[in-house]
Design a protein around this motif. Structure first.
Motif, PDB file in Angstrom:
ATOM      1  N   SER A  35       0.819  -1.202   0.000  1.00 19.79           N
ATOM      2  CA  SER A  35       0.000   0.000   0.000  1.00 19.79           C
ATOM      3  C   SER A  35       0.860   1.262   0.000  1.00 19.79           C
ATOM      4  O   SER A  35       1.995   1.275   0.508  1.00 19.79           O
ATOM      5  CB  SER A  35      -0.928   0.012   1.213  1.00 19.79           C
ATOM      6  N   ALA A  36       0.303   2.323  -0.577  1.00 23.02           N
ATOM      7  CA  ALA A  36       1.022   3.593  -0.641  1.00 23.02           C
ATOM      8  C   ALA A  36       1.322   4.135   0.749  1.00 23.02           C
ATOM      9  O   ALA A  36       2.385   4.726   0.988  1.00 23.02           O
ATOM     10  CB  ALA A  36       0.222   4.614  -1.446  1.00 23.02           C
ATOM     11  N   SER A  37       0.408   3.932   1.681  1.00 23.78           N
ATOM     12  CA  SER A  37       0.628   4.430   3.040  1.00 23.78           C
ATOM     13  C   SER A  37       1.778   3.690   3.712  1.00 23.78           C
ATOM     14  O   SER A  37       2.594   4.292   4.432  1.00 23.78           O
ATOM     15  CB  SER A  37      -0.653   4.296   3.872  1.00 23.78           C
ATOM     16  N   THR A  38       1.865   2.381   3.467  1.00 22.74           N
ATOM     17  CA  THR A  38       2.980   1.611   4.025  1.00 22.74           C
ATOM     18  C   THR A  38       4.305   2.042   3.399  1.00 22.74           C
ATOM     19  O   THR A  38       5.312   2.215   4.102  1.00 22.74           O
ATOM     20  CB  THR A  38       2.767   0.099   3.785  1.00 22.74           C
ATOM     21  N   LEU A  39       4.301   2.262   2.093  1.00 24.04           N
ATOM     22  CA  LEU A  39       5.509   2.721   1.416  1.00 24.04           C
ATOM     23  C   LEU A  39       5.953   4.081   1.945  1.00 24.04           C
ATOM     24  O   LEU A  39       7.140   4.332   2.133  1.00 24.04           O
ATOM     25  CB  LEU A  39       5.272   2.801  -0.092  1.00 24.04           C
ATOM     26  N   SER A  40       4.981   4.950   2.210  1.00 22.86           N
ATOM     27  CA  SER A  40       5.302   6.271   2.747  1.00 22.86           C
ATOM     28  C   SER A  40       5.980   6.145   4.108  1.00 22.86           C
ATOM     29  O   SER A  40       6.971   6.822   4.389  1.00 22.86           O
ATOM     30  CB  SER A  40       4.024   7.117   2.869  1.00 22.86           C
ATOM     31  N   ARG A  41       5.458   5.255   4.954  1.00 25.51           N
ATOM     32  CA  ARG A  41       6.050   5.074   6.290  1.00 25.51           C
ATOM     33  C   ARG A  41       7.435   4.430   6.188  1.00 25.51           C
ATOM     34  O   ARG A  41       8.323   4.728   6.991  1.00 25.51           O
ATOM     35  CB  ARG A  41       5.121   4.231   7.162  1.00 25.51           C
ATOM     36  N   ILE A  42       7.609   3.562   5.197  1.00 25.91           N
ATOM     37  CA  ILE A  42       8.928   2.954   4.992  1.00 25.91           C
ATOM     38  C   ILE A  42       9.939   4.019   4.584  1.00 25.91           C
ATOM     39  O   ILE A  42      11.038   4.108   5.137  1.00 25.91           O
ATOM     40  CB  ILE A  42       8.851   1.833   3.927  1.00 25.91           C
ATOM     41  N   GLU A  43       9.570   4.858   3.628  1.00 26.61           N
ATOM     42  CA  GLU A  43      10.483   5.883   3.135  1.00 26.61           C
ATOM     43  C   GLU A  43      10.831   6.913   4.205  1.00 26.61           C
ATOM     44  O   GLU A  43      11.951   7.427   4.247  1.00 26.61           O
ATOM     45  CB  GLU A  43       9.870   6.594   1.921  1.00 26.61           C
TER      46      GLU A  43
END
Length: 202
Positions: A35-43
């Protein structure tokens, strides 16, 4: 380098590669099934990266896991070239032996009293840009003047030679392997390059 430092670099690489491709988080999400939200938190460092997520992101970005998690190099990134005399010119090597591009980058100073040499021919291409002065490029049957700020690129299967015109000239040049062997046959080891161990030839 700590684990935290390594993870920070990995996050920067993920974000950098995504932006270099012109992708939004949604674009990467569609390609990685994360998910985009998970990717955002990863970055942004607000979520640890699970191995399966890292593998999916790597495939989506078209890179390898080794490249993504490779530790930051600790080698000295500054090259401190020493001037060398090569074929009547002064040369400063600006690349290292381990250069993965397979090229030699150098600055060369040519004086107008340099002895004219026979035109050379070898496989590949050659490129240079004039930093100062004027270069007289003999290319086959043509004589071409190359001025400061201009660059030249040509097939080295065409007979070619360089001379300074009406005063010294400096160029930045890029040789492929064949060009380096043809134009710098007697040069010493490049910056960062260790002389060969004579025992290795035994």
């Amino acid at each position: 380098m700590t684990q935290e430092d390594t993870e920070k670099i990995v996050r920067q690489r993920i974000r950098g590669l995504r932006l270099a491709r012109g992708w939004t988080l949604d674009n990467l999400a569609a390609r990685s099934s994360i998910s985009a939200s998970t990717l955002s938190r990863i970055e942004t460092g607000h979520r640890r990266i699970a191995l399966e997520q890292l593998v999916a992101i790597t495939k989506a970005l078209g890179t390898s896991l080794d490249q993504l998690v490779e530790p930051e190099g600790n080698e000295d990134v500054v090259i401190r070239p020493e001037p060398e005399s090569v074929s009547g010119a002064t040369l400063w090597l600006l690349s290292r032996e381990r250069d993965r591009r397979g090229v030699t980058i150098a600055k060369m100073r040519i004086t107008d009293d340099r002895e004219s040499s026979d035109p050379q021919v070898h496989p590949g291409y050659e490129w240079f840009t004039v930093l100062s002065g004027t270069i007289l490029l003999r290319l086959g049957t043509r004589t071409i003047m190359v001025y400061p700020g201009q660059a030249a690129e040509f097939s080295t299967m065409t007979p070619h030679s360089l001379q300074a015109h009406q005063g010294p000239a400096e160029i930045l040049t890029i040789f492929d392997q064949d060009g380096a062997q043809a134009h710098m046959p007697g040069h010493r080891h490049a910056p960062g390059r260790r002389p060969a161990d004579p025992r290795s030839a035994e």
